[in-house]
Design a protein around this motif. Sequence first.
Motif, PDB file in Angstrom:
ATOM      1  N   PHE A 130       2.543   5.078 -14.539  1.00 16.74           N
ATOM      2  CA  PHE A 130       2.428   4.967 -13.085  1.00 16.74           C
ATOM      3  C   PHE A 130       1.026   4.501 -12.685  1.00 16.74           C
ATOM      4  O   PHE A 130       0.864   3.736 -11.730  1.00 16.74           O
ATOM      5  N   GLY A 131       0.017   4.956 -13.407  1.00 17.29           N
ATOM      6  CA  GLY A 131      -1.332   4.500 -13.126  1.00 17.29           C
ATOM      7  C   GLY A 131      -1.478   3.006 -13.371  1.00 17.29           C
ATOM      8  O   GLY A 131      -2.096   2.286 -12.568  1.00 17.29           O
ATOM      9  N   ALA A 132      -0.910   2.516 -14.479  1.00 16.77           N
ATOM     10  CA  ALA A 132      -0.958   1.085 -14.765  1.00 16.77           C
ATOM     11  C   ALA A 132      -0.180   0.288 -13.728  1.00 16.77           C
ATOM     12  O   ALA A 132      -0.598  -0.812 -13.316  1.00 16.77           O
ATOM     13  N   ALA A 133       0.955   0.827 -13.272  1.00 15.44           N
ATOM     14  CA  ALA A 133       1.747   0.163 -12.233  1.00 15.44           C
ATOM     15  C   ALA A 133       0.942   0.052 -10.936  1.00 15.44           C
ATOM     16  O   ALA A 133       0.999  -0.967 -10.239  1.00 15.44           O
ATOM     17  N   PHE A 134       0.185   1.099 -10.616  1.00 13.18           N
ATOM     18  CA  PHE A 134      -0.667   1.064  -9.425  1.00 13.18           C
ATOM     19  C   PHE A 134      -1.679  -0.070  -9.527  1.00 13.18           C
ATOM     20  O   PHE A 134      -1.908  -0.814  -8.561  1.00 13.18           O
ATOM     21  N   ILE A 135      -2.295  -0.220 -10.698  1.00  5.77           N
ATOM     22  CA  ILE A 135      -3.296  -1.273 -10.892  1.00  5.77           C
ATOM     23  C   ILE A 135      -2.663  -2.649 -10.733  1.00  5.77           C
ATOM     24  O   ILE A 135      -3.236  -3.545 -10.097  1.00  5.77           O
ATOM     25  N   VAL A 136      -1.478  -2.838 -11.287  1.00 11.86           N
ATOM     26  CA  VAL A 136      -0.792  -4.135 -11.178  1.00 11.86           C
ATOM     27  C   VAL A 136      -0.467  -4.445  -9.718  1.00 11.86           C
ATOM     28  O   VAL A 136      -0.709  -5.562  -9.239  1.00 11.86           O
ATOM     29  N   VAL A 139      -8.275  11.665  -8.318  1.00 14.88           N
ATOM     30  CA  VAL A 139      -8.116  10.241  -8.039  1.00 14.88           C
ATOM     31  C   VAL A 139      -6.987  10.017  -7.035  1.00 14.88           C
ATOM     32  O   VAL A 139      -7.106   9.198  -6.106  1.00 14.88           O
ATOM     33  N   ASP A 140      -5.896  10.745  -7.195  1.00 16.65           N
ATOM     34  CA  ASP A 140      -4.779  10.633  -6.259  1.00 16.65           C
ATOM     35  C   ASP A 140      -5.181  11.118  -4.866  1.00 16.65           C
ATOM     36  O   ASP A 140      -4.801  10.517  -3.849  1.00 16.65           O
ATOM     37  N   LEU A 141      -5.945  12.203  -4.814  1.00 15.89           N
ATOM     38  CA  LEU A 141      -6.370  12.747  -3.524  1.00 15.89           C
ATOM     39  C   LEU A 141      -7.268  11.763  -2.773  1.00 15.89           C
ATOM     40  O   LEU A 141      -7.143  11.613  -1.551  1.00 15.89           O
ATOM     41  N   VAL A 142      -8.146  11.099  -3.483  1.00 13.72           N
ATOM     42  CA  VAL A 142      -9.022  10.107  -2.838  1.00 13.72           C
ATOM     43  C   VAL A 142      -8.191   9.023  -2.176  1.00 13.72           C
ATOM     44  O   VAL A 142      -8.490   8.583  -1.057  1.00 13.72           O
ATOM     45  N   ALA A 190       0.827  -1.202   0.000  1.00 12.66           N
ATOM     46  CA  ALA A 190       0.000   0.000   0.000  1.00 12.66           C
ATOM     47  C   ALA A 190       0.866   1.259   0.000  1.00 12.66           C
ATOM     48  O   ALA A 190       0.536   2.254  -0.664  1.00 12.66           O
ATOM     49  N   THR A 191       1.979   1.237   0.724  1.00 13.51           N
ATOM     50  CA  THR A 191       2.893   2.374   0.739  1.00 13.51           C
ATOM     51  C   THR A 191       3.539   2.562  -0.629  1.00 13.51           C
ATOM     52  O   THR A 191       3.692   3.700  -1.110  1.00 13.51           O
ATOM     53  N   LEU A 192       3.914   1.463  -1.261  1.00 18.79           N
ATOM     54  CA  LEU A 192       4.495   1.539  -2.601  1.00 18.79           C
ATOM     55  C   LEU A 192       3.478   2.088  -3.596  1.00 18.79           C
ATOM     56  O   LEU A 192       3.821   2.922  -4.455  1.00 18.79           O
ATOM     57  N   MET A 193       2.215   1.641  -3.475  1.00 16.20           N
ATOM     58  CA  MET A 193       1.174   2.165  -4.355  1.00 16.20           C
ATOM     59  C   MET A 193       0.988   3.664  -4.149  1.00 16.20           C
ATOM     60  O   MET A 193       0.760   4.415  -5.107  1.00 16.20           O
ATOM     61  N   THR A 194       1.073   4.099  -2.893  1.00 18.42           N
ATOM     62  CA  THR A 194       0.959   5.527  -2.599  1.00 18.42           C
ATOM     63  C   THR A 194       2.092   6.312  -3.247  1.00 18.42           C
ATOM     64  O   THR A 194       1.870   7.378  -3.833  1.00 18.42           O
ATOM     65  N   ALA A 195       3.311   5.783  -3.162  1.00 20.76           N
ATOM     66  CA  ALA A 195       4.462   6.449  -3.790  1.00 20.76           C
ATOM     67  C   ALA A 195       4.297   6.521  -5.306  1.00 20.76           C
ATOM     68  O   ALA A 195       4.646   7.533  -5.934  1.00 20.76           O
ATOM     69  N   SER A 198       1.250  12.109  -9.905  1.00 21.19           N
ATOM     70  CA  SER A 198       0.795  13.497  -9.764  1.00 21.19           C
ATOM     71  C   SER A 198       1.869  14.471 -10.234  1.00 21.19           C
ATOM     72  O   SER A 198       1.578  15.484 -10.879  1.00 21.19           O
ATOM     73  N   LEU A 199       3.135  14.156  -9.897  1.00 22.64           N
ATOM     74  CA  LEU A 199       4.241  15.007 -10.334  1.00 22.64           C
ATOM     75  C   LEU A 199       4.350  15.028 -11.852  1.00 22.64           C
ATOM     76  O   LEU A 199       4.473  16.104 -12.461  1.00 22.64           O
ATOM     77  N   THR A 200       4.303  13.864 -12.482  1.00 25.95           N
ATOM     78  CA  THR A 200       4.414  13.813 -13.945  1.00 25.95           C
ATOM     79  C   THR A 200       3.220  14.491 -14.607  1.00 25.95           C
ATOM     80  O   THR A 200       3.352  15.088 -15.681  1.00 25.95           O
ATOM     81  N   MET A 201       2.038  14.445 -13.958  1.00 25.29           N
ATOM     82  CA  MET A 201       0.867  15.127 -14.513  1.00 25.29           C
ATOM     83  C   MET A 201       1.049  16.635 -14.461  1.00 25.29           C
ATOM     84  O   MET A 201       0.690  17.352 -15.404  1.00 25.29           O
ATOM     85  N   VAL A 202       1.621  17.128 -13.370  1.00 23.98           N
ATOM     86  CA  VAL A 202       1.921  18.565 -13.266  1.00 23.98           C
ATOM     87  C   VAL A 202       2.896  18.974 -14.369  1.00 23.98           C
ATOM     88  O   VAL A 202       2.727  20.027 -15.011  1.00 23.98           O
ATOM     89  N   LEU A 203       3.903  18.160 -14.606  1.00 26.54           N
ATOM     90  CA  LEU A 203       4.879  18.465 -15.653  1.00 26.54           C
ATOM     91  C   LEU A 203       4.232  18.432 -17.033  1.00 26.54           C
ATOM     92  O   LEU A 203       4.600  19.221 -17.922  1.00 26.54           O
ATOM     93  N   ALA A 204       3.269  17.534 -17.234  1.00 26.79           N
ATOM     94  CA  ALA A 204       2.563  17.458 -18.517  1.00 26.79           C
ATOM     95  C   ALA A 204       1.749  18.728 -18.756  1.00 26.79           C
ATOM     96  O   ALA A 204       1.756  19.291 -19.863  1.00 26.79           O
TER      97      ALA A 204
END
Length: 211
Positions: free
Chosen positions: A110-116, A191-194, A71-76, A82-88
């Motif tokens: 990163f989103g796909a990695a979270f799902i995995v 989604v990240d905030l939730v 869960a901590t890894l998923m949070t990271a 979120s950082l890469t989205m800000v850069l985008a």
Amino acid sequence: MADARVENTGLQVWGGGTLPYSVSHIKLGMWLFIVSDALTFSALLFGYSYVRIATPDWPTPFHFWPTVVFATLMTAVLLSSSLTMVLAVNAAQRGDRKWTIRWILWTAFFGAAFIVLHGIEWMGLINQGMTLTGNPWGSPLFGATFFGITGMHMFHVFTGVVYLLAIAGGVARKRFHSEHVEVCGLYWHFVDLVWMFVFPLVYLLSVDMGA
């Protein structure tokens, strides 16, 4: 005549240039969706909290390894997205289409990695006997609420990844501009905030402190 009619009725015409509450229809639509979805998640989390407090045999089955670590890894991973989205969004506002696409694709990765990672965690819990209707540790409601809340959030992440890929394709074909990227970012940050509420409430408060 028009000015006179306005003066007679006591109305004032805005003359300051840009309208103070002007917003595009796509951004307004996204904000309305976020507000409605926030109410849905709030109801789920409040319901979960009530059931947890009202149930004497509410289980705390999680251990530091592997559940809390995953869960901590998923949070990271989500925080990185979120950082890469800000850069985008920043690249899109600069008109740098190349880096806009790259950062959006990194966000989708990163989103796909979270799902995995989430899927691996789910399989571990299912192998321990946890289902929607029961678990070996206590109240059967734990499984229903856990899979319901985390499953709904994971579905939002999945749709977010699809949304990101669609935006990246549109930017590549010059069909979408910076505002489309910004609106996509609003959804992704939501989604990240939730998850920042789900992680402590569902995971950290369910850790077996005696383990």
